[in-house]
Design an enzyme around this catalytic site. Structure first.
Site, mmCIF file in Angstrom:
data_model
loop_
_atom_site.group_PDB
_atom_site.id
_atom_site.type_symbol
_atom_site.label_atom_id
_atom_site.label_comp_id
_atom_site.label_asym_id
_atom_site.label_seq_id
_atom_site.Cartn_x
_atom_site.Cartn_y
_atom_site.Cartn_z
ATOM 1 N N CYS A 40 0.824 -1.219 0.000
ATOM 2 C CA CYS A 40 0.000 0.000 0.000
ATOM 3 C C CYS A 40 0.853 1.261 0.000
ATOM 4 C CB CYS A 40 -0.960 -0.003 1.193
ATOM 5 S SG CYS A 40 -0.137 -0.046 2.809
ATOM 6 N N HIS A 280 -1.685 1.506 7.328
ATOM 7 C CA HIS A 280 -2.080 1.355 5.929
ATOM 8 C C HIS A 280 -2.004 2.734 5.293
ATOM 9 C CE1 HIS A 280 -4.176 -0.131 2.412
ATOM 10 N NE2 HIS A 280 -5.153 0.758 2.573
#
Length: 333
Positions: A40, A280
């Site tokens: 990510c 994330h």
């Protein structure tokens, strides 16, 4: 798999190969990227690079040798950004991920976005055989700074030039503004006991002050909001930091009066979600030919608003890297 037109007049949303992407007047704006296992961070950075035409244009000039290896970062970055623009192309960036893995940016490992931003740029410049082109890429992001150490005894000032690719701004407890963070960055600080500096005039170590000054700013300004702090253990600072869609140059106090009428326009925000130990990354981007914001979370993309971006001022979903583009003669972008 077929394409399905879903919504809007000039902006069209498609889903292809389980990846989302938007088009305006037949041109791809933003498309989703597959997460190949904790990628990510790289995906978020690629989204920001995809809306940096200044970088894309320089990469497009790069002509690697025919025998260039698959582990050539500028070649793989160039190919990936081109594929992201092609709506007829299944935009797999697996070769780029594999290339970074070869250079110790490992798959299935959590990374820090600011660190990987620097490593991708450094590898891109290092592996380019065209050194003039590599220098142009360096200058695109180069922030020139000067360290001033002043002897408190005789006031002699010793200056040391340096350069950065992102501006690291500390966050304080309570509410912050981007302007206040910049002011703190350039504030004169006394060196603590035991950190005295040698003075060439006094010919001995003396109590001193330390100050960083901004000398010049680049066409693309990357600002790193330092949300991770180690107080015996690493924690994430969720304090409020406000920033605008535009920044006037004079808040940086670079000492050039003609900069007062120059502005920076925000075009990408890399967001960190979660804690210091488990997080994330996602991205808000605004393409140059469009005033709309878009949100990219790996394979999913959607339209967004400036109000959505402002939600990253504080909390669990916080802005981590801000990318501004220099504009002259006004604040509109």
């Amino acid at each position: 798999m077929g394409l399905t037109w879903i919504k809007m007049t000039s902006i069209r949303y498609f889903r292809c190969y389980s990846l989302d992407y938007y088009r305006v007047y037949g041109k791809t704006i933003v498309r989703g990227l597959t997460n190949y296992g904790l990628t990510c961070c790289i995906n978020a950075l690629l989204q920001s690079f995809s809306v940096t035409p200044e970088l894309r244009e320089l990469l497009n000039k790069y002509r690697p040798a025919e025998e260039a290896e698959q582990n050539n970062v500028p070649m793989q970055l160039k190919n990936t950004l081109r594929a992201m623009e092609d709506s007829n192309h299944h935009s797999s960036h697996r070769d780029f991920i594999d290339c970074l893995h070869h250079h110790s940016i490992y798959r299935s490992t959590e990374h820090d976005a600011d660190e990987i931003f620097h490593r991708i740029l450094n590898l891109t410049q290092k592996q380019m055989t065209d050194k003039d082109l590599a220098e142009e890429i360096r200058k695109l992001y180069e922030i020139k700074v000067e360290t001033e150490v002043m002897c408190k005894e005789c006031t002699l000032i010793q200056k040391t030039p340096n350069s950065l690719s992102s501006l690291p701004l500390a966050i304080h407890e309570g509410d912050n503004t981007l302007e206040s963070c910049v002011q703190s960055f350039t504030q004169q600080q006394p060196l603590m006991y035991g950190d005295e500096c040698y003075c060439d005039r006094c010919m001995m170590k003396q109590p001193s002050t330390h100050q960083l000054k901004l000398v010049s700013l680049p066409p693309v300004l990357c600002i790193h909001l330092k949300r991770f702090r180690n107080d015996g253990f690493t924690r994430k600072l969720r304090n409020r930091v406000t920033f605008g869609e535009t920044l006037q140059m004079n808040i940086f106090n670079v000492g050039q009066s003609e900069n007062a009428k120059e502005y920076y326009s925000l075009y990408a925000v890399i967001v960190h979600i979660g804690t210091a130990l488990c997080g994330h990354y996602t991205t808000y981007i605004r393409p140059t030919h469009d005033h709309n914001w878009f949100y990219a979370d790996d394979s999913t993309v959607r339209q967004a608003t400036w109000e959505n971006v402002q939600e990253t001022y504080k909390g669990d979903r916080t802005a981590y890297l801000l990318l501004y583009r220099k504009m002259s003669g006004g604040a509109s972008g």
